[in-house]
Design a protein around this motif. Structure first.
Motif, PDB file in Angstrom:
ATOM      1  N   ILE A   1       0.842  -1.191   0.000  1.00  0.00           N
ATOM      2  CA  ILE A   1       0.000   0.000   0.000  1.00  0.00           C
ATOM      3  C   ILE A   1       0.880   1.246   0.000  1.00  0.00           C
ATOM      4  O   ILE A   1       0.660   2.175  -0.745  1.00  0.00           O
ATOM      5  N   TYR A   2       1.863   1.270   0.862  1.00  0.00           N
ATOM      6  CA  TYR A   2       2.887   2.304   0.795  1.00  0.00           C
ATOM      7  C   TYR A   2       4.176   1.757   1.375  1.00  0.00           C
ATOM      8  O   TYR A   2       4.173   0.838   2.179  1.00  0.00           O
ATOM      9  N   LYS A   3       5.285   2.290   0.929  1.00  0.00           N
ATOM     10  CA  LYS A   3       6.590   1.904   1.446  1.00  0.00           C
ATOM     11  C   LYS A   3       7.465   3.148   1.401  1.00  0.00           C
ATOM     12  O   LYS A   3       7.918   3.565   0.344  1.00  0.00           O
ATOM     13  N   LEU A   4       7.641   3.761   2.568  1.00  0.00           N
ATOM     14  CA  LEU A   4       8.463   4.962   2.645  1.00  0.00           C
ATOM     15  C   LEU A   4       9.941   4.595   2.683  1.00  0.00           C
ATOM     16  O   LEU A   4      10.776   5.286   2.122  1.00  0.00           O
ATOM     17  N   ASP A   5      10.265   3.498   3.396  1.00  0.00           N
ATOM     18  CA  ASP A   5      11.616   2.943   3.456  1.00  0.00           C
ATOM     19  C   ASP A   5      11.480   1.533   4.033  1.00  0.00           C
ATOM     20  O   ASP A   5      10.373   1.019   4.116  1.00  0.00           O
ATOM     21  N   ASN A   6      12.575   0.909   4.423  1.00  0.00           N
ATOM     22  CA  ASN A   6      12.496  -0.467   4.929  1.00  0.00           C
ATOM     23  C   ASN A   6      11.831  -0.576   6.302  1.00  0.00           C
ATOM     24  O   ASN A   6      11.555  -1.673   6.762  1.00  0.00           O
TER      25      ASN A   6
ATOM     26  N   ASP B   1      -0.177  11.830   9.810  1.00  0.00           N
ATOM     27  CA  ASP B   1       0.651  10.621   9.863  1.00  0.00           C
ATOM     28  C   ASP B   1       1.552  10.481   8.646  1.00  0.00           C
ATOM     29  O   ASP B   1       2.480   9.670   8.654  1.00  0.00           O
ATOM     30  N   PHE B   2       1.279  11.241   7.587  1.00  0.00           N
ATOM     31  CA  PHE B   2       1.990  11.066   6.330  1.00  0.00           C
ATOM     32  C   PHE B   2       2.786  12.314   5.972  1.00  0.00           C
ATOM     33  O   PHE B   2       2.302  13.433   6.153  1.00  0.00           O
ATOM     34  N   PRO B   3       3.995  12.113   5.406  1.00  0.00           N
ATOM     35  CA  PRO B   3       4.789  13.267   4.966  1.00  0.00           C
ATOM     36  C   PRO B   3       4.059  14.081   3.893  1.00  0.00           C
ATOM     37  O   PRO B   3       4.197  15.292   3.841  1.00  0.00           O
ATOM     38  N   GLY B   4       3.256  13.415   3.056  1.00  0.00           N
ATOM     39  CA  GLY B   4       2.530  14.088   1.989  1.00  0.00           C
ATOM     40  C   GLY B   4       1.183  14.651   2.412  1.00  0.00           C
ATOM     41  O   GLY B   4       0.435  15.161   1.590  1.00  0.00           O
TER      42      GLY B   4
ATOM     43  N   GLN C   1      -1.519  12.252   0.422  1.00  0.00           N
ATOM     44  CA  GLN C   1      -0.987  10.899   0.623  1.00  0.00           C
ATOM     45  C   GLN C   1      -1.988  10.032   1.392  1.00  0.00           C
ATOM     46  O   GLN C   1      -2.091   8.836   1.133  1.00  0.00           O
ATOM     47  N   LEU C   2      -2.729  10.617   2.310  1.00  0.00           N
ATOM     48  CA  LEU C   2      -3.779   9.875   3.016  1.00  0.00           C
ATOM     49  C   LEU C   2      -4.827   9.388   2.029  1.00  0.00           C
ATOM     50  O   LEU C   2      -5.225   8.219   2.057  1.00  0.00           O
ATOM     51  N   ARG C   3      -5.294  10.268   1.122  1.00  0.00           N
ATOM     52  CA  ARG C   3      -6.285   9.866   0.104  1.00  0.00           C
ATOM     53  C   ARG C   3      -5.739   8.740  -0.777  1.00  0.00           C
ATOM     54  O   ARG C   3      -6.450   7.791  -1.099  1.00  0.00           O
ATOM     55  N   GLU C   4      -4.465   8.842  -1.181  1.00  0.00           N
ATOM     56  CA  GLU C   4      -3.854   7.792  -2.013  1.00  0.00           C
ATOM     57  C   GLU C   4      -3.789   6.474  -1.265  1.00  0.00           C
ATOM     58  O   GLU C   4      -4.041   5.405  -1.834  1.00  0.00           O
TER      59      GLU C   4
END
Length: 77
Positions: free
Chosen positions: A7-12, A59-62, A66-69
Motif C-alpha cells: 500500500i505504501y513503502k516509505l523505506d524499509n 501521519d503522512f509526509p505528503g 498521501q492519506l487519500r492515495e
C-alpha cells in the motif's frame, strides 16, 4: 500462494502491506516507532473502517493527498 499488495513503502522500516489469504485480509503495518503490527480482517468493509479511523493526514509526509492515495490503494485490494 497469497496475493500481497504494498500500500505504501516509505523505506524499509515504514510500510503497509495487505495479504489476501482466501477470504481473510492480513494487514501488516511496519514502523520504525512501533515495530510490526499485524491485523486480520474478514471483509474489505471492516478493513476500511479500521483504516479510516487509524490514519490521519498528519501521519503522512505528503499530508492529506498521501492519506487519500493510501485509502484508495486499500479500497482497490
Amino acid at each position: 500462494m497469497f496475493a500481497k499488495h504494498v500500500i505504501y513503502k516509505l523505506d524499509n522500516y515504514n510500510m503497509l502491506t495487505v495479504e489476501v489469504q482466501g477470504k481473510t485480509l492480513v494487514v501488516r503495518e511496519i514502523s520504525d516507532q512501533w515495530g510490526e503490527e499485524c491485523r486480520k480482517f474478514l471483509s474489505r468493509a471492516e478493513m476500511m473502517h479500521w483504516a479510516e479511523n487509524r490514519f490521519r493526514a498528519e501521519d503522512f509526509p505528503g499530508g492529506e493527498e498521501q492519506l487519500r492515495e493510501t485509502l484508495a490503494a486499500l479500497r482497490s485490494v
